[in-house]
Structures are given as structure tokens and as C-alpha cells.
Write an enzyme that holds these catalytic residues in place. Sequence first.
Site, PDB file in Angstrom:
ATOM      1  N   ASP A 111       0.900  -1.180  -0.111  1.00 11.99           N
ATOM      2  CA  ASP A 111       0.032  -0.047   0.070  1.00 11.99           C
ATOM      3  C   ASP A 111       0.940   1.289   0.158  1.00 11.99           C
ATOM      4  O   ASP A 111       0.359   2.246  -0.066  1.00 11.99           O
ATOM      5  CB  ASP A 111      -1.049  -0.013   1.157  1.00 11.99           C
ATOM      6  CG  ASP A 111      -1.987  -1.112   0.970  1.00 11.99           C
ATOM      7  OD1 ASP A 111      -2.598  -1.140   0.097  1.00 11.99           O
ATOM      8  OD2 ASP A 111      -2.274  -1.721   2.098  1.00 11.99           O
ATOM      9  N   ASP A 172      -5.596  -5.784  -5.597  1.00 10.51           N
ATOM     10  CA  ASP A 172      -5.366  -4.297  -5.361  1.00 10.51           C
ATOM     11  C   ASP A 172      -4.034  -3.903  -5.718  1.00 10.51           C
ATOM     12  O   ASP A 172      -3.781  -2.686  -5.869  1.00 10.51           O
ATOM     13  CB  ASP A 172      -5.531  -4.132  -3.862  1.00 10.51           C
ATOM     14  CG  ASP A 172      -6.777  -4.853  -3.136  1.00 10.51           C
ATOM     15  OD1 ASP A 172      -7.074  -5.944  -3.760  1.00 10.51           O
ATOM     16  OD2 ASP A 172      -7.512  -4.286  -2.266  1.00 10.51           O
TER      17      ASP A 172
END
Length: 394
Positions: A111, A172
Site C-alpha cells: 500500500d 489491489d
Amino acid sequence: MKRFLTAAFVAIIITGCSGKDPVSELADKVFTLAQQQYTDMDASLQEGEYPRTTHKDGTLRTSDMGWWCSGFYPGALWYIYEYTGDRSMLELAWKHTLPLKDLLDRHTDHDIGFQIDCSFGNALRLTGDSTAVVPVYVAAARKLAARLNPATGVTLSWDWVRKDWRYPVIIDNMMNLELLTNAARISGDTTLRSAAVTHANTTLKNHFRPDWSSWHLLDYDPVTGEVRSKETVQGHADGSAWARGQAWALYGYTMMYRETGMAEYLNAAENIGEMIIRHLPEDGIPYWDFNAPDIPDALRDASAGAIMASAFIELSTLTEKASAAETYLETARRQLLTFGTDEYLAAYGENGGFLLKHCVGNMPENGEIDVPLSYADYYFLEALVRYVTLMEKD
Ligand code: GLY
């Protein structure tokens, strides 16, 4: 670039009934609201806090910078500055961007792409201030690239594991490749771009079903590179199509085509886009999982809709097929106009300071259900900027 849109289509959009494009009108309204909401939000934040969602009583819930979403609030401030030109928004954007450099000294996961690209990436795009941005941006990309294991050909999502995972990789991760391709361009370090291409190629090979929907998580064997399992984390079932995962895939392959010009990525984005369009309800906002058992009563996920809208606008500029370009843009318009209704768009002073309502974070864990989420606002604002920029061209 409107090169693939027919003149008739553009005329329908722009003239509408009132003589003005309703999406462009909506953009004016949304950015005025965003300026107010996000300025008030800043005033309510303690040092080191980042807006995340709302509590059950509707008040703002924050996180620290380690949460995967910490880049979205500064990123949204950059879009508000871009649209309004208001210098006070520029100051706020820098104020909430610069502290994120401390992520470089922390343990991070995949992330770091969201965290640094949305904040520092937009700062560089809009200010060109390479002194403040480049060292952080390139160091963050190196941290991300170090998560690529040559045996698997994908970047590791999380170091923590559950069940018997050995090397979990979620769809993701596709979003975080932009940090790598941009950093390669800035620094000249081509290994960063290669890492992005390797990840995208392996994901294309393993992560998609024949209908172009994707699994959420694949677990790899870190030694042999074999796929050990295909499952979900935030979706309804291992075999279902979790809406935000489909949105990440659409955006990720659209972005990778823009970044590399590799035809297989455009082909993937078009196929994913068509699969998504087949599953959208009339108003364009997806159910939180395309296979949720209680459709049509299932909750919608505005965050997935906002990511899709932004990706569809970009894809409309990249496809070589005129009819597809119009379909993608029309889908995004439908989504944005639905977001402009009272059902989805907050009034000033409401919704914990966020713009969009009705997102789903993690249904299986009963977390962040039917709430605002910082990334829904970020991609909503990005979509509006992309739309207005597109319409102003030519
Ligand atoms: N990347 C985490 C999520 O989409 O919830």
C-alpha cells in the site's frame, strides 16, 4: 483527447437540455463543497491523523499514517487545488503530504503505492517541486520493488499471513504499480519499471477467470512460484466478484497501458470493463459484490463506483474502438450523475466531512459498512477532474 468520440456523441453531452453539460455543472458544485468540507476536516484533525471514515454516530473517524488510506486525504486536497486554483488548498495539500515521508522509516506493505503516489505523486504533477518529492517518491518505489520475489513474479501484499497463506497477493496491488513506472521515469532506474511489468504480466496470467472477473487473493508458493489457492478476503465468496477488486483491476490495467503502451494491457482493461458494465445496475453504482446473494437489496459500494468512473474516463481516451469509447464515457457519466444525487452526495456539514455516502469497506469482517471512505472521495474527485479536462480538450 476526444479523438474516438463521434461529434454527435460529444454534442449530446455538451448541449444536454439546459445547454450545459450536467457533469461539468456537477463538478463545479462538488468542488465547492469539497473545498468547504475538506477545510473543516483539516481544522478538526490532530497532528498525525488522517481521515478514514465515520464512526457509528456519523462523526469523523481517523487513522494514523500507517493505515493504507493515509495518502487519499492529501491526494484529494491536490485535486481540489487543481480544480479551484485556491492557494489555501495548496497549503493544506502540502501540509498533509509532507509528513508521509516518515513512511520510509516504517515497516510498510504494498500500500505504500497508494500512500505515496496519491500524495507526493500529485504534488509533483501539480507543482513540479522535485526537491520535496523525488527523493521520497523514488525511495518509496524502491521499497515497493523490493517486495517482488523473482520466483513468483509478483509483489507481496502483506507480510502478515492468515490461514496457511505463504505469499498472499491481492488484485489491489495493480494500483501500486504507477509508483514504480513513474519513479523509473523520474530516476532512470529501469528495474522499477520492469518490476511493474513483471507483476502486471503474472497477475494477468493467474488472477482472472474466463469471464474476466478476478479473484481477490492468490496465495503463491514463494519458492516454486506456483499458485497455491485462489480466494477472497473482502468479497462474498472465493468464487465471487468483489466489486472493488474488479474496479482495481480495471483501473490498474488501464493505467499500465497508459504507462507502457503494451497491447495486452489494453485488451485486459477492455475485457474487464465490459465484464463490469454487464454487472452494473441501471444507475451505474455497483453492488458491493457482483454475486452478493441479496441483489437487488444488497448494499452498493460507492468507492468501487468512483474508481470505475475514473478508470472508464481514462480508458475512453485510450481505446481504439469508437463505440467502446462512447460506452466507457457514458458509463462514467451515469455513475457521476448518480453520485450527484442527494442519495450519494453529502450536504455541507454532513457525512463526517466526506463527500460520498454508501461505501462498503470490508463486509465479511463487518467493518466500514454503508459509510463514507476517503478513497471513494479521492477517485470521485479524480474522475471529475479527468472528465472536465477531457471535455475541455480539442
Ligand atoms: N485495498 C484495500 C481495499 O480495497 O479495501
